[in-house]
Design an enzyme around this catalytic site. Sequence first.
Site, PDB file in Angstrom:
ATOM      1  N   ASP A  31       0.851  -1.195   0.000  1.00  0.00           N
ATOM      2  CA  ASP A  31       0.000   0.000   0.000  1.00  0.00           C
ATOM      3  C   ASP A  31       0.883   1.240   0.000  1.00  0.00           C
ATOM      4  O   ASP A  31       1.887   1.308   0.706  1.00  0.00           O
ATOM      5  CB  ASP A  31      -0.920  -0.006   1.237  1.00  0.00           C
ATOM      6  CG  ASP A  31      -2.060   0.982   1.075  1.00  0.00           C
ATOM      7  OD1 ASP A  31      -3.223   0.539   0.936  1.00  0.00           O
ATOM      8  OD2 ASP A  31      -1.795   2.206   1.075  1.00  0.00           O
ATOM      9  N   HIS A 100     -10.256  -5.262  -3.193  1.00  0.00           N
ATOM     10  CA  HIS A 100      -8.919  -5.565  -2.679  1.00  0.00           C
ATOM     11  C   HIS A 100      -9.014  -5.918  -1.208  1.00  0.00           C
ATOM     12  O   HIS A 100      -9.847  -5.391  -0.485  1.00  0.00           O
ATOM     13  CB  HIS A 100      -7.966  -4.381  -2.879  1.00  0.00           C
ATOM     14  CG  HIS A 100      -8.517  -3.070  -2.417  1.00  0.00           C
ATOM     15  ND1 HIS A 100      -9.480  -2.382  -3.138  1.00  0.00           N
ATOM     16  CD2 HIS A 100      -8.287  -2.347  -1.307  1.00  0.00           C
ATOM     17  CE1 HIS A 100      -9.797  -1.281  -2.484  1.00  0.00           C
ATOM     18  NE2 HIS A 100      -9.098  -1.230  -1.359  1.00  0.00           N
ATOM     19  N   HIS A 102      -7.010  -5.712   2.273  1.00  0.00           N
ATOM     20  CA  HIS A 102      -5.871  -5.138   2.990  1.00  0.00           C
ATOM     21  C   HIS A 102      -5.315  -6.226   3.913  1.00  0.00           C
ATOM     22  O   HIS A 102      -6.069  -6.828   4.686  1.00  0.00           O
ATOM     23  CB  HIS A 102      -6.317  -3.962   3.861  1.00  0.00           C
ATOM     24  CG  HIS A 102      -6.857  -2.785   3.108  1.00  0.00           C
ATOM     25  ND1 HIS A 102      -6.119  -1.648   2.859  1.00  0.00           N
ATOM     26  CD2 HIS A 102      -8.082  -2.552   2.561  1.00  0.00           C
ATOM     27  CE1 HIS A 102      -6.867  -0.770   2.199  1.00  0.00           C
ATOM     28  NE2 HIS A 102      -8.061  -1.293   2.006  1.00  0.00           N
TER      29      HIS A 102
HETATM   30  P1  AMP Z   1      -9.728   1.465   0.139  1.00  0.00           P
HETATM   31  O1  AMP Z   1      -9.776   2.800   0.860  1.00  0.00           O
HETATM   32  O2  AMP Z   1     -10.140   0.301   0.961  1.00  0.00           O
HETATM   33  O3  AMP Z   1     -10.415   1.549  -1.201  1.00  0.00           O
HETATM   34  O4  AMP Z   1      -8.189   1.214  -0.125  1.00  0.00           O
HETATM   35  C1  AMP Z   1      -7.487   1.778  -1.188  1.00  0.00           C
HETATM   36  C2  AMP Z   1      -6.037   1.693  -0.817  1.00  0.00           C
HETATM   37  O5  AMP Z   1      -5.264   1.898  -1.978  1.00  0.00           O
HETATM   38  C3  AMP Z   1      -5.609   2.761   0.212  1.00  0.00           C
HETATM   39  O6  AMP Z   1      -5.096   2.131   1.379  1.00  0.00           O
HETATM   40  C4  AMP Z   1      -4.542   3.543  -0.547  1.00  0.00           C
HETATM   41  O7  AMP Z   1      -3.483   3.963   0.284  1.00  0.00           O
HETATM   42  C5  AMP Z   1      -4.095   2.542  -1.594  1.00  0.00           C
HETATM   43  N1  AMP Z   1      -3.504   3.142  -2.792  1.00  0.00           N
HETATM   44  C6  AMP Z   1      -3.973   4.206  -3.494  1.00  0.00           C
HETATM   45  N2  AMP Z   1      -3.185   4.448  -4.561  1.00  0.00           N
HETATM   46  C7  AMP Z   1      -2.188   3.500  -4.525  1.00  0.00           C
HETATM   47  C8  AMP Z   1      -1.059   3.224  -5.338  1.00  0.00           C
HETATM   48  N3  AMP Z   1      -0.775   3.957  -6.439  1.00  0.00           N
HETATM   49  N4  AMP Z   1      -0.255   2.195  -4.994  1.00  0.00           N
HETATM   50  C9  AMP Z   1      -0.528   1.453  -3.895  1.00  0.00           C
HETATM   51  N5  AMP Z   1      -1.588   1.664  -3.086  1.00  0.00           N
HETATM   52  C10 AMP Z   1      -2.407   2.666  -3.392  1.00  0.00           C
END
Ligand code: AMP
Length: 119
Positions: A31, A100, A102
């Site tokens: 992340d 996704h 976590h």
């Molecule tokens: P959610 O809020 O459950 O949709 O999680 C989305 C996650 O994607 C968040 O924890 C972000 O920090 C992560 N995220 C957003 N952009 C990127 C990226 N370019 N690379 C890796 N993680 C990302």
Amino acid sequence: MSDATLFTRIINREIPAVILYEDDLCIVINDIAPQAPVHMLVIPKQVIPRLADASSEDQSILGHLMWVAAEVARDAGVDEAFRLVVNNGEGAGQTVFHLHLHVLAGSSGSPMFSEADIG
Ligand code: AMP
């Protein structure tokens, strides 16, 4: 601009990410804004926007994602203590509408939920 999701663009190598694992069905990345010392995302290559959008046919990919989560937790040395979180919907904090998991580990003793987690 492409309609592809952010994670599809990462899968397609259009956006850089630290890729920890990949197979035919999914990818695992770090992340970009970690909420714990270990914070990985397990992402299916098939786009399912939210867990609630998964259909009966998606049961095997859903199971595969959980299996991969345990595998990468083992690879990261945290298989004794990790959490899986799926944010489903804006109200639950979902920001990327491509399913996704976590995988969070390394911060011990935190409560299961804080008030900020559930709106
Ligand atoms: P959610 O809020 O459950 O949709 O999680 C989305 C996650 O994607 C968040 O924890 C972000 O920090 C992560 N995220 C957003 N952009 C990127 C990226 N370019 N690379 C890796 N993680 C990302």
